[in-house]
Design an enzyme around this catalytic site. Structure first.
Site, PDB file in Angstrom:
ATOM      1  N   THR A  18     -45.749  16.012 -32.030  1.00 11.84           N
ATOM      2  CA  THR A  18     -45.995  17.477 -31.894  1.00 11.84           C
ATOM      3  C   THR A  18     -44.589  18.363 -32.034  1.00 11.84           C
ATOM      4  O   THR A  18     -44.583  19.233 -32.432  1.00 11.84           O
ATOM      5  CB  THR A  18     -46.764  17.862 -30.623  1.00 11.84           C
ATOM      6  OG1 THR A  18     -47.836  16.998 -30.317  1.00 11.84           O
ATOM      7  CG2 THR A  18     -47.144  19.179 -30.427  1.00 11.84           C
ATOM      8  N   ARG A  22     -40.119  11.136 -30.129  1.00 16.10           N
ATOM      9  CA  ARG A  22     -39.866  10.849 -28.656  1.00 16.10           C
ATOM     10  C   ARG A  22     -40.316   9.620 -28.378  1.00 16.10           C
ATOM     11  O   ARG A  22     -41.342   9.162 -28.689  1.00 16.10           O
ATOM     12  CB  ARG A  22     -41.039  11.905 -27.889  1.00 16.10           C
ATOM     13  CG  ARG A  22     -40.192  13.125 -27.476  1.00 16.10           C
ATOM     14  CD  ARG A  22     -41.060  13.992 -26.753  1.00 16.10           C
ATOM     15  NE  ARG A  22     -41.084  15.346 -27.022  1.00 16.10           N
ATOM     16  CZ  ARG A  22     -41.628  16.369 -26.440  1.00 16.10           C
ATOM     17  NH1 ARG A  22     -42.023  16.328 -25.571  1.00 16.10           N
ATOM     18  NH2 ARG A  22     -41.151  17.485 -26.966  1.00 16.10           N
ATOM     19  N   SER A 114     -37.841  17.038 -24.221  1.00 18.70           N
ATOM     20  CA  SER A 114     -38.445  18.466 -23.388  1.00 18.70           C
ATOM     21  C   SER A 114     -39.018  18.014 -22.058  1.00 18.70           C
ATOM     22  O   SER A 114     -38.186  17.818 -21.253  1.00 18.70           O
ATOM     23  CB  SER A 114     -39.494  18.920 -24.230  1.00 18.70           C
ATOM     24  OG  SER A 114     -40.009  19.909 -23.910  1.00 18.70           O
ATOM     25  N   HIS A 115     -40.263  18.155 -21.724  1.00 23.39           N
ATOM     26  CA  HIS A 115     -40.765  17.892 -20.630  1.00 23.39           C
ATOM     27  C   HIS A 115     -41.092  16.637 -20.095  1.00 23.39           C
ATOM     28  O   HIS A 115     -41.448  16.376 -18.731  1.00 23.39           O
ATOM     29  CB  HIS A 115     -42.179  18.809 -20.363  1.00 23.39           C
ATOM     30  CG  HIS A 115     -43.205  18.104 -21.381  1.00 23.39           C
ATOM     31  ND1 HIS A 115     -43.230  18.415 -22.437  1.00 23.39           N
ATOM     32  CD2 HIS A 115     -44.172  17.257 -21.129  1.00 23.39           C
ATOM     33  CE1 HIS A 115     -44.160  17.922 -23.358  1.00 23.39           C
ATOM     34  NE2 HIS A 115     -44.680  16.997 -22.427  1.00 23.39           N
ATOM     35  N   LYS A 127     -35.056  16.083 -32.252  1.00 22.94           N
ATOM     36  CA  LYS A 127     -35.933  16.976 -33.474  1.00 22.94           C
ATOM     37  C   LYS A 127     -35.143  17.825 -34.276  1.00 22.94           C
ATOM     38  O   LYS A 127     -33.662  18.023 -33.977  1.00 22.94           O
ATOM     39  CB  LYS A 127     -36.802  18.073 -32.446  1.00 22.94           C
ATOM     40  CG  LYS A 127     -36.177  18.576 -31.201  1.00 22.94           C
ATOM     41  CD  LYS A 127     -37.194  19.499 -30.636  1.00 22.94           C
ATOM     42  CE  LYS A 127     -36.580  20.148 -29.351  1.00 22.94           C
ATOM     43  NZ  LYS A 127     -37.767  21.074 -28.632  1.00 22.94           N
ATOM     44  N   ASP A 278     -38.756  24.112 -18.377  1.00 22.43           N
ATOM     45  CA  ASP A 278     -38.670  22.647 -18.553  1.00 22.43           C
ATOM     46  C   ASP A 278     -37.317  21.968 -18.958  1.00 22.43           C
ATOM     47  O   ASP A 278     -36.224  22.379 -19.107  1.00 22.43           O
ATOM     48  CB  ASP A 278     -39.774  22.417 -19.762  1.00 22.43           C
ATOM     49  CG  ASP A 278     -39.538  22.646 -20.811  1.00 22.43           C
ATOM     50  OD1 ASP A 278     -38.577  23.598 -21.125  1.00 22.43           O
ATOM     51  OD2 ASP A 278     -40.068  22.169 -21.733  1.00 22.43           O
ATOM     52  N   ASP A 280     -35.982  21.258 -21.748  1.00 23.70           N
ATOM     53  CA  ASP A 280     -35.170  21.762 -22.799  1.00 23.70           C
ATOM     54  C   ASP A 280     -35.247  23.226 -22.957  1.00 23.70           C
ATOM     55  O   ASP A 280     -34.710  23.849 -23.622  1.00 23.70           O
ATOM     56  CB  ASP A 280     -35.523  21.192 -24.338  1.00 23.70           C
ATOM     57  CG  ASP A 280     -36.787  21.476 -24.579  1.00 23.70           C
ATOM     58  OD1 ASP A 280     -37.670  21.553 -23.623  1.00 23.70           O
ATOM     59  OD2 ASP A 280     -37.105  21.651 -25.779  1.00 23.70           O
ATOM     60  N   ASP A 282     -37.676  25.585 -23.101  1.00 27.17           N
ATOM     61  CA  ASP A 282     -38.398  26.231 -24.372  1.00 27.17           C
ATOM     62  C   ASP A 282     -39.526  26.753 -23.135  1.00 27.17           C
ATOM     63  O   ASP A 282     -40.570  27.687 -23.637  1.00 27.17           O
ATOM     64  CB  ASP A 282     -38.631  25.899 -25.313  1.00 27.17           C
ATOM     65  CG  ASP A 282     -39.311  24.295 -25.322  1.00 27.17           C
ATOM     66  OD1 ASP A 282     -39.456  23.805 -24.051  1.00 27.17           O
ATOM     67  OD2 ASP A 282     -39.449  23.724 -26.194  1.00 27.17           O
ATOM     68  N   ARG A 283     -40.065  26.163 -22.222  1.00 24.27           N
ATOM     69  CA  ARG A 283     -41.382  26.541 -21.410  1.00 24.27           C
ATOM     70  C   ARG A 283     -41.068  27.348 -20.387  1.00 24.27           C
ATOM     71  O   ARG A 283     -39.870  27.259 -19.697  1.00 24.27           O
ATOM     72  CB  ARG A 283     -41.868  25.346 -20.850  1.00 24.27           C
ATOM     73  CG  ARG A 283     -42.358  24.325 -21.875  1.00 24.27           C
ATOM     74  CD  ARG A 283     -43.160  23.071 -21.421  1.00 24.27           C
ATOM     75  NE  ARG A 283     -43.574  22.314 -22.534  1.00 24.27           N
ATOM     76  CZ  ARG A 283     -44.920  21.449 -22.190  1.00 24.27           C
ATOM     77  NH1 ARG A 283     -45.466  21.429 -20.945  1.00 24.27           N
ATOM     78  NH2 ARG A 283     -45.099  20.729 -23.206  1.00 24.27           N
ATOM     79  N   THR A 345     -51.932  23.079 -32.043  1.00 28.72           N
ATOM     80  CA  THR A 345     -51.111  23.016 -30.870  1.00 28.72           C
ATOM     81  C   THR A 345     -49.620  22.496 -31.638  1.00 28.72           C
ATOM     82  O   THR A 345     -49.567  21.856 -32.634  1.00 28.72           O
ATOM     83  CB  THR A 345     -51.394  21.607 -30.048  1.00 28.72           C
ATOM     84  OG1 THR A 345     -52.744  22.044 -29.553  1.00 28.72           O
ATOM     85  CG2 THR A 345     -50.335  21.257 -29.087  1.00 28.72           C
ATOM     86  N   GLU A 365     -50.851  27.126 -24.150  1.00 37.69           N
ATOM     87  CA  GLU A 365     -51.377  27.123 -22.903  1.00 37.69           C
ATOM     88  C   GLU A 365     -50.437  26.253 -21.976  1.00 37.69           C
ATOM     89  O   GLU A 365     -50.782  26.175 -20.734  1.00 37.69           O
ATOM     90  CB  GLU A 365     -52.849  26.420 -22.811  1.00 37.69           C
ATOM     91  CG  GLU A 365     -52.951  25.222 -23.719  1.00 37.69           C
ATOM     92  CD  GLU A 365     -52.248  24.024 -23.202  1.00 37.69           C
ATOM     93  OE1 GLU A 365     -52.202  23.775 -22.013  1.00 37.69           O
ATOM     94  OE2 GLU A 365     -51.771  23.406 -24.043  1.00 37.69           O
ATOM     95  N   SER A 366     -49.544  25.420 -22.626  1.00 36.34           N
ATOM     96  CA  SER A 366     -48.689  24.458 -22.072  1.00 36.34           C
ATOM     97  C   SER A 366     -47.422  25.008 -21.564  1.00 36.34           C
ATOM     98  O   SER A 366     -46.311  24.491 -21.509  1.00 36.34           O
ATOM     99  CB  SER A 366     -48.464  23.267 -23.063  1.00 36.34           C
ATOM    100  OG  SER A 366     -47.919  23.713 -24.097  1.00 36.34           O
ATOM    101  N   LYS A 377     -40.465  28.582 -28.569  1.00 38.12           N
ATOM    102  CA  LYS A 377     -41.013  29.254 -27.396  1.00 38.12           C
ATOM    103  C   LYS A 377     -39.489  29.346 -26.522  1.00 38.12           C
ATOM    104  O   LYS A 377     -38.460  28.401 -26.717  1.00 38.12           O
ATOM    105  CB  LYS A 377     -41.685  28.140 -26.817  1.00 38.12           C
ATOM    106  CG  LYS A 377     -41.652  26.827 -26.592  1.00 38.12           C
ATOM    107  CD  LYS A 377     -42.944  26.305 -26.163  1.00 38.12           C
ATOM    108  CE  LYS A 377     -42.719  24.829 -25.591  1.00 38.12           C
ATOM    109  NZ  LYS A 377     -42.986  23.893 -26.856  1.00 38.12           N
ATOM    110  N   ARG A 497     -56.216  15.179 -23.465  1.00 33.71           N
ATOM    111  CA  ARG A 497     -56.055  16.430 -22.922  1.00 33.71           C
ATOM    112  C   ARG A 497     -57.402  16.876 -22.870  1.00 33.71           C
ATOM    113  O   ARG A 497     -58.033  17.157 -23.880  1.00 33.71           O
ATOM    114  CB  ARG A 497     -55.122  17.193 -23.588  1.00 33.71           C
ATOM    115  CG  ARG A 497     -53.818  16.815 -23.531  1.00 33.71           C
ATOM    116  CD  ARG A 497     -52.415  17.853 -23.556  1.00 33.71           C
ATOM    117  NE  ARG A 497     -51.267  17.375 -23.899  1.00 33.71           N
ATOM    118  CZ  ARG A 497     -50.462  16.842 -22.991  1.00 33.71           C
ATOM    119  NH1 ARG A 497     -50.858  16.666 -21.821  1.00 33.71           N
ATOM    120  NH2 ARG A 497     -49.205  16.315 -23.403  1.00 33.71           N
TER     121      ARG A 497
END
Ligand code: VG1
Ligand code: CO
Length: 544
Positions: A18, A22, A114-115, A127, A278, A280, A282-283, A345, A365-366, A377, A497
């Site tokens: 996504t 990772r 990331s998270h 990435k 988060d 990195d 972005d959240r 997503t 939504e995440s 984001k 999910r």
């Protein structure tokens, strides 16, 4: 220091998901693994790379500095002209996106999982972002994967490690390596979007806020912007130092992993506003006193209120949300008379919509929200936009949330994750759902009747590309929905999910417990998919 060619054996598993590649740190530590993937990125970027500017930074997690040093050597050996590196090897994902755009770079390499948790036992990630500042689209990540799985050699130099902590320029082969302040460029961009004086006024009048950086990359950004430029009291930002293992935190800003913030915000003497970001950066997670604001609601509220901020005073061209995100923002778009796009997503699917001017705001939504100021984001941006809306309207965050529901109705929403499930079992569950799609409409489960069922496919309105099999959607006649998909960011087994929602127009029913309201949808989803039968799990591992 001559360029050297090193023989490597290709890796078949270097397939970005996504958001980038990772894997466990132990996987990345295999000899030549990092170099192999970076060489594949550089070769995929092609001839345009020669003499061009490239951006490099990461979220500071375990292995960040070593990987940065490898990337510097490979960039020099592959003909990059100028490499912009965040000081300390740090760049948040949105700051990297902003820097790529403002420096005219050909792209950027961002080191982050990331998270996902960090540390020697945790995860690492790499990435690649394009010249527009956004994640590489599928055809590029596909090309990188193909290249990585056939590479037999990579190019590097014998240059000693660069001092990442000292701002300045160093010549390496034909390349200029520039260590730059990771925050300054980003903070300057934020000043053009929201009214810093107005927000500073809020803090001057005693507004209290808590920002939990979860020991990840946003700490230095939040301290500079919130505490130094906007005058929030020292200590507003907590866990502000990026640590290689995030201090043991799981840097995923949700009510489960940002538990300390939740406890404080639900307490008697809660601050006026709570937020977290988060790994990195972005959240974002937004918490009003006494209320967690779901990311889906936050996107809708920002869409409805963004015009208060100078950067969005002219209104929005359109909005977009990922398919599993609730339909709350659709209701706002309808009222504003602007288009609302539904994408798969992953942020890469917003890129064309943003580049073509079709949308101004988008989200997932995440806990991802962003706008056309970058192509990622942006966690801190969302927090600043909220603050500016609070400052402009003079309203409390909880009042804004309740008024939003009263105006548009409430989309009760929850996500149930079944983590580290056996991959074969998870695939079988999805396959079985897909086989039954045609026969599901008309059937009833837990008192709800299925009105439609499909496997989401997306046709990009800009380039016409089609992305299929993006998740199974079950719509119920009772204005409810269940969505099933497998995660593309996990590193162990599979993560199922399940996204669950139900619309409630009646304001008298807006203060009910979420899991209780959604109980029939949850029961129906478990039954339809046969979750317990396939996975052996009778309950999700994380409920957010
Ligand atoms: C998750 C989220 C998705 C997000 C992605 C990257 O993907 O669901 O919305 O874009 O993480 O976010 P998945 O495939 O695991 O559901 V981040 O902050 O990890 O860059
Ligand atoms: Co992230």
């Amino acid at each position: 220091m001559p360029v050297r060619t090193i023989t490597t054996s290709p890796f078949a598993d270097q397939k970005p998901g996504t958001s980038g590649l990772r894997k466990k740190v132990t996987v990345f530590r295999q000899p030549h693994y990092i170099e192999n993937f970076i060489q594949a990125i550089l070769e995929t970027a092609g001839e345009g790379l020669r003499g061009a500017t490239l951006v490099l930074g990461g979220d500071g997690r375990y292995l960040n500095r070593e990987a940065i040093q490898s990337a510097i050597r490979l960039a020099a050996a592959n003909g990059v002209g100028r490499l912009l590196i965040g000081q300390g090897g740090l760049l948040s994902t949105p700051a990297a996106s902003a820097l790529i755009r403002s420096s005219g770079a050909i792209g950027g390499i961002i080191l982050s999982a990331s998270h996902n948790p960090g540390g020697p036992e945790g995860d690492f990630g790499i990435k690649y972002n394009m010249a527009n500042g956004g994640p590489a689209p599928e055809e590029v990540t596909g090309a990188i994967h193909r290249r990585a799985s056939t590479l037999t050699e990579y190019r590097t130099t014998d240059t000693p490690d660069l001092d990442l902590d000292r701002i300045g320029e160093t010549r390496i082969e034909g390349m200029v390596a520039m260590v730059v302040d990771p925050v300054a460029n980003y903070a300057a961009l934020m000043e053009t979007l929201v009214d810093f004086d107005r927000i500073a006024g809020l803090f001057k009048r005693g507004f209290r806020m808590r920002f939990d950086a979860l020991s990840a990359v946003t700490g230095p950004y939040a301290q500079e912007i919130l505490e130094r430029r906007l005058g929030a009291p020292a200590g507003t930002v907590i866990n502000a130092t990026p640590l290689p293992d995030f201090g043991g935190h799981h840097p995923d800003p949700n009510p489960v992993h940002a538990e300390a913030l939740m406890t404080e915000m639900m307490g008697a003497d809660a601050p006026d506003f709570g937020a977290a970001s988060d790994g990195d950066g972005d959240r974002n997670m937004i918490v009003a006193p006494g209320h967690f604001v779901t990311p889906s609601d936050s996107l809708a509220i920002l869409a409805a209120q963004a015009h208060h901020a100078p950067g969005y005073a002219r209104g929005l061209a359109g909005v977009a949300r990922s398919m599993p995100t609730s339909r709350a923002v659709d209701r706002v778009a309808k009222r504003l008379g602007i288009p609302c796009f539904e994408t798969p997503t992953g942020w890469k699917f917003f890129g064309n919509l943003l580049d073509s001017g079709r949308i101004t705001l988008c989200g997932e939504e995440s806990a991802g929200t962003g706008s056309d100021h970058v192509r990622e984001k942006d966690g801190l941006w969302a927090v600043l936009l909220w603050l500016d809306i609070l400052a402009a309207t003079g309203k409390r965050a909880d009042a804004i949330l309740l008024e939003h529901w009263a105006t548009y109705g409430r989309d009760y929403y929850t996500r149930h994750d079944y983590e580290e499930v056996d991959a074969t079992a998870a695939n079988a569950l999805m396959a079985s759902l897909r086989e039954r799609l045609a026969s599901l409409p008309g059937q009833s489960f837990a008192g709800l009747t299925i009105s439609a069922a499909d496997d989401f496919a997306y046709t990009d309105p800009v380039d016409g590309s089609v992305t299929a099999a993006q998740g199974v959607r079950i719509l119920f006649a009772e204005d409810a929905r269940a969505v099933f998909r497998l995660s593309g960011t996990g590193t162990v087994g599979a993560t199922l999910r399940v996204y669950l929602e139900r619309f409630e127009p009646d304001a008298a029913r807006h203060a009910l417990p979420v899991q209780q309201v959604l109980a029939p949808v949850i029961a129906a989803a478990q039954e339809i998919a046969g979750i317990a039968r396939h996975t052996g799990r009778d309950a999700p591992s994380v409920i957010t």
